[in-house]
Design a protein around this motif. Sequence first.
Motif, PDB file in Angstrom:
ATOM      1  N   ILE A 198     -48.502 -32.150  33.122  1.00  0.00           N
ATOM      2  CA  ILE A 198     -48.301 -32.840  31.850  1.00  0.00           C
ATOM      3  C   ILE A 198     -46.969 -33.296  31.778  1.00  0.00           C
ATOM      4  CG2 ILE A 198     -50.472 -31.737  30.644  1.00  0.00           C
ATOM      5  CD1 ILE A 198     -48.008 -30.207  29.116  1.00  0.00           C
ATOM      6  N   CYS A 199     -46.173 -32.739  32.532  1.00  0.00           N
ATOM      7  CA  CYS A 199     -44.651 -33.010  32.406  1.00  0.00           C
ATOM      8  C   CYS A 199     -43.985 -32.433  33.966  1.00  0.00           C
ATOM      9  CB  CYS A 199     -44.413 -31.998  31.315  1.00  0.00           C
ATOM     10  SG  CYS A 199     -42.453 -32.298  30.852  1.00  0.00           S
ATOM     11  N   ILE A 200     -42.854 -33.029  34.073  1.00  0.00           N
ATOM     12  CA  ILE A 200     -42.115 -32.782  35.205  1.00  0.00           C
ATOM     13  C   ILE A 200     -40.554 -32.305  34.648  1.00  0.00           C
ATOM     14  CG2 ILE A 200     -41.114 -33.489  37.524  1.00  0.00           C
ATOM     15  CD1 ILE A 200     -43.374 -35.631  37.171  1.00  0.00           C
ATOM     16  N   VAL A 201     -40.171 -31.070  35.217  1.00  0.00           N
ATOM     17  CA  VAL A 201     -38.873 -30.575  34.882  1.00  0.00           C
ATOM     18  C   VAL A 201     -38.079 -30.660  35.955  1.00  0.00           C
ATOM     19  CG1 VAL A 201     -37.300 -29.097  33.630  1.00  0.00           C
ATOM     20  CG2 VAL A 201     -39.641 -29.428  32.983  1.00  0.00           C
ATOM     21  N   LEU A 202     -36.963 -31.390  36.043  1.00  0.00           N
ATOM     22  CA  LEU A 202     -35.976 -31.652  37.392  1.00  0.00           C
ATOM     23  C   LEU A 202     -34.667 -31.512  37.155  1.00  0.00           C
ATOM     24  CD1 LEU A 202     -37.610 -35.136  38.512  1.00  0.00           C
ATOM     25  CD2 LEU A 202     -38.209 -32.916  39.244  1.00  0.00           C
ATOM     26  N   ASP A 203     -34.256 -30.604  37.884  1.00  0.00           N
ATOM     27  CA  ASP A 203     -32.764 -30.177  37.884  1.00  0.00           C
ATOM     28  C   ASP A 203     -32.009 -31.578  38.453  1.00  0.00           C
ATOM     29  OD1 ASP A 203     -30.034 -29.364  37.615  1.00  0.00           O
ATOM     30  OD2 ASP A 203     -30.418 -27.743  39.491  1.00  0.00           O
ATOM     31  N   HIS A 204     -31.036 -32.145  38.177  1.00  0.00           N
ATOM     32  CA  HIS A 204     -30.518 -33.351  38.617  1.00  0.00           C
ATOM     33  C   HIS A 204     -29.825 -33.160  39.923  1.00  0.00           C
ATOM     34  CE1 HIS A 204     -29.079 -37.162  39.361  1.00  0.00           C
ATOM     35  NE2 HIS A 204     -27.731 -36.698  39.569  1.00  0.00           N
ATOM     36  N   ARG A 205     -29.022 -31.836  39.794  1.00  0.00           N
ATOM     37  CA  ARG A 205     -28.086 -31.459  41.092  1.00  0.00           C
ATOM     38  C   ARG A 205     -28.942 -30.530  41.968  1.00  0.00           C
ATOM     39  NH1 ARG A 205     -24.051 -30.914  36.711  1.00  0.00           N
ATOM     40  NH2 ARG A 205     -22.870 -33.269  36.939  1.00  0.00           N
ATOM     41  N   LEU A 206     -29.675 -31.300  42.976  1.00  0.00           N
ATOM     42  CA  LEU A 206     -30.581 -30.584  43.771  1.00  0.00           C
ATOM     43  C   LEU A 206     -29.823 -30.696  45.140  1.00  0.00           C
ATOM     44  CD1 LEU A 206     -34.121 -31.534  42.760  1.00  0.00           C
ATOM     45  CD2 LEU A 206     -33.151 -29.210  42.301  1.00  0.00           C
ATOM     46  N   ILE A 208     -38.393 -34.603  32.429  1.00  0.00           N
ATOM     47  CA  ILE A 208     -37.337 -34.073  31.762  1.00  0.00           C
ATOM     48  C   ILE A 208     -36.365 -33.851  32.959  1.00  0.00           C
ATOM     49  CG2 ILE A 208     -36.164 -32.142  30.470  1.00  0.00           C
ATOM     50  CD1 ILE A 208     -38.726 -31.817  29.269  1.00  0.00           C
ATOM     51  N   ILE A 209     -35.033 -34.274  32.781  1.00  0.00           N
ATOM     52  CA  ILE A 209     -34.043 -34.045  33.785  1.00  0.00           C
ATOM     53  C   ILE A 209     -32.887 -33.176  33.008  1.00  0.00           C
ATOM     54  CG2 ILE A 209     -32.188 -34.816  34.959  1.00  0.00           C
ATOM     55  CD1 ILE A 209     -34.542 -36.033  36.080  1.00  0.00           C
ATOM     56  N   ILE A 210     -32.476 -32.041  33.791  1.00  0.00           N
ATOM     57  CA  ILE A 210     -31.746 -30.979  33.264  1.00  0.00           C
ATOM     58  C   ILE A 210     -30.649 -31.026  34.098  1.00  0.00           C
ATOM     59  CG2 ILE A 210     -33.434 -29.513  32.350  1.00  0.00           C
ATOM     60  CD1 ILE A 210     -33.305 -27.615  34.469  1.00  0.00           C
ATOM     61  N   THR A 211     -29.400 -30.966  33.625  1.00  0.00           N
ATOM     62  CA  THR A 211     -27.974 -31.093  34.113  1.00  0.00           C
ATOM     63  C   THR A 211     -26.946 -30.576  33.327  1.00  0.00           C
ATOM     64  OG1 THR A 211     -26.604 -32.111  35.692  1.00  0.00           O
ATOM     65  CG2 THR A 211     -27.277 -33.420  33.914  1.00  0.00           C
ATOM     66  N   SER A 212     -25.854 -30.103  33.632  1.00  0.00           N
ATOM     67  CA  SER A 212     -24.856 -29.862  32.786  1.00  0.00           C
ATOM     68  C   SER A 212     -23.685 -31.020  32.738  1.00  0.00           C
ATOM     69  CB  SER A 212     -24.014 -28.640  33.311  1.00  0.00           C
ATOM     70  OG  SER A 212     -23.618 -28.895  34.781  1.00  0.00           O
ATOM     71  N   ASN A 213     -22.875 -31.159  31.668  1.00  0.00           N
ATOM     72  CA  ASN A 213     -21.906 -32.003  31.499  1.00  0.00           C
ATOM     73  C   ASN A 213     -22.331 -33.471  31.924  1.00  0.00           C
ATOM     74  OD1 ASN A 213     -20.200 -29.990  30.391  1.00  0.00           O
ATOM     75  ND2 ASN A 213     -20.023 -29.338  32.666  1.00  0.00           N
ATOM     76  N   PRO A 214     -23.328 -34.181  31.645  1.00  0.00           N
ATOM     77  CA  PRO A 214     -23.544 -35.651  31.869  1.00  0.00           C
ATOM     78  C   PRO A 214     -22.838 -36.596  31.167  1.00  0.00           C
ATOM     79  CG  PRO A 214     -25.137 -34.832  30.256  1.00  0.00           C
ATOM     80  CD  PRO A 214     -24.296 -33.764  30.563  1.00  0.00           C
ATOM     81  N   PRO A 215     -22.107 -37.558  32.093  1.00  0.00           N
ATOM     82  CA  PRO A 215     -21.385 -38.421  31.357  1.00  0.00           C
ATOM     83  C   PRO A 215     -22.358 -39.617  30.780  1.00  0.00           C
ATOM     84  CG  PRO A 215     -21.324 -38.841  33.817  1.00  0.00           C
ATOM     85  CD  PRO A 215     -22.019 -37.659  33.374  1.00  0.00           C
ATOM     86  N   GLN A 216     -21.813 -40.188  29.681  1.00  0.00           N
ATOM     87  CA  GLN A 216     -22.599 -41.052  29.243  1.00  0.00           C
ATOM     88  C   GLN A 216     -23.203 -42.244  30.108  1.00  0.00           C
ATOM     89  OE1 GLN A 216     -22.991 -39.650  26.051  1.00  0.00           O
ATOM     90  NE2 GLN A 216     -23.647 -41.861  25.616  1.00  0.00           N
ATOM     91  N   ARG A 217     -22.839 -42.557  31.232  1.00  0.00           N
ATOM     92  CA  ARG A 217     -23.470 -43.610  32.203  1.00  0.00           C
ATOM     93  C   ARG A 217     -24.570 -42.689  32.588  1.00  0.00           C
ATOM     94  NH1 ARG A 217     -19.619 -43.544  36.101  1.00  0.00           N
ATOM     95  NH2 ARG A 217     -20.438 -41.981  36.981  1.00  0.00           N
ATOM     96  N   PHE A 218     -24.718 -41.437  32.977  1.00  0.00           N
ATOM     97  CA  PHE A 218     -25.716 -40.674  33.245  1.00  0.00           C
ATOM     98  C   PHE A 218     -26.915 -40.806  32.539  1.00  0.00           C
ATOM     99  CE2 PHE A 218     -28.175 -36.987  34.155  1.00  0.00           C
ATOM    100  CZ  PHE A 218     -28.861 -37.236  35.592  1.00  0.00           C
ATOM    101  N   CYS A 219     -26.358 -40.354  31.139  1.00  0.00           N
ATOM    102  CA  CYS A 219     -27.758 -40.458  30.037  1.00  0.00           C
ATOM    103  C   CYS A 219     -28.178 -41.808  29.975  1.00  0.00           C
ATOM    104  CB  CYS A 219     -26.737 -40.177  28.789  1.00  0.00           C
ATOM    105  SG  CYS A 219     -26.102 -38.527  28.617  1.00  0.00           S
ATOM    106  N   ARG A 220     -27.593 -42.842  30.139  1.00  0.00           N
ATOM    107  CA  ARG A 220     -28.133 -44.331  30.079  1.00  0.00           C
ATOM    108  C   ARG A 220     -29.166 -44.206  31.229  1.00  0.00           C
ATOM    109  NH1 ARG A 220     -22.929 -45.710  28.547  1.00  0.00           N
ATOM    110  NH2 ARG A 220     -22.407 -46.149  30.433  1.00  0.00           N
ATOM    111  N   ARG A 221     -28.835 -43.801  32.608  1.00  0.00           N
ATOM    112  CA  ARG A 221     -29.509 -43.778  33.741  1.00  0.00           C
ATOM    113  C   ARG A 221     -30.964 -43.079  33.534  1.00  0.00           C
ATOM    114  NH1 ARG A 221     -26.818 -41.782  38.960  1.00  0.00           N
ATOM    115  NH2 ARG A 221     -28.935 -42.525  39.666  1.00  0.00           N
ATOM    116  N   VAL A 222     -30.801 -42.031  32.996  1.00  0.00           N
ATOM    117  CA  VAL A 222     -31.923 -41.089  32.620  1.00  0.00           C
ATOM    118  C   VAL A 222     -32.819 -42.018  31.541  1.00  0.00           C
ATOM    119  CG1 VAL A 222     -32.693 -38.966  31.611  1.00  0.00           C
ATOM    120  CG2 VAL A 222     -30.855 -38.920  33.138  1.00  0.00           C
ATOM    121  N   ALA A 223     -32.166 -42.594  30.609  1.00  0.00           N
ATOM    122  CA  ALA A 223     -33.030 -43.303  29.524  1.00  0.00           C
ATOM    123  C   ALA A 223     -33.660 -44.331  30.221  1.00  0.00           C
ATOM    124  CB  ALA A 223     -32.059 -43.678  28.443  1.00  0.00           C
ATOM    125  N   ASP A 224     -32.783 -45.153  31.293  1.00  0.00           N
ATOM    126  CA  ASP A 224     -33.384 -46.247  31.718  1.00  0.00           C
ATOM    127  C   ASP A 224     -34.767 -45.913  32.613  1.00  0.00           C
ATOM    128  OD1 ASP A 224     -31.483 -47.854  30.731  1.00  0.00           O
ATOM    129  OD2 ASP A 224     -30.334 -47.899  32.483  1.00  0.00           O
TER     130      ASP A 224
END
Length: 126
Positions: free
Chosen positions: A49-57, A79-95
């Motif tokens: 029902i869902c995929i949880v992915l660490d971004h820094r693999l 769901i992407i999990i990561t630490s200290n994401p810059p706003q640009r990365f947040c936009r990429r995830v939303a996109d």
Amino acid sequence: MPNPIVLLVDDDPAVRASIAFALEIEGYDVAAFDSAEALLATDHASRHICIVLDHRLPGLDGLTLLATLRARGDAAPAIIITSNPPQRFCRRVADVGARLVEKPLLCDELVAAVREIAGTGGTQCL
């Protein structure tokens, strides 16, 4: 009726075990993998029902893995999990139609996100 399945990819064994434990307590079955390649090498076409992915693999990162899964027809909410994401990365995830949950994973933020998007999808930077 079987428990809903969450796919989880995180290369840190302690984080992977902790997330799996938290989700299992909530009644989810967790198919956990230590890399993108490990997930891609399996036949994961299940009722997840869902995929949880660490971004820094190591190897493929979380967003590249998600793009590969999407190309294979997997439309499950992510769901992407990561630490200290810059706003640009947040936009990429939303996109890409995923949700971002920032590490460290405090309290039940990730579990709440799984509960919320498992049925509705949704994108958001938390």
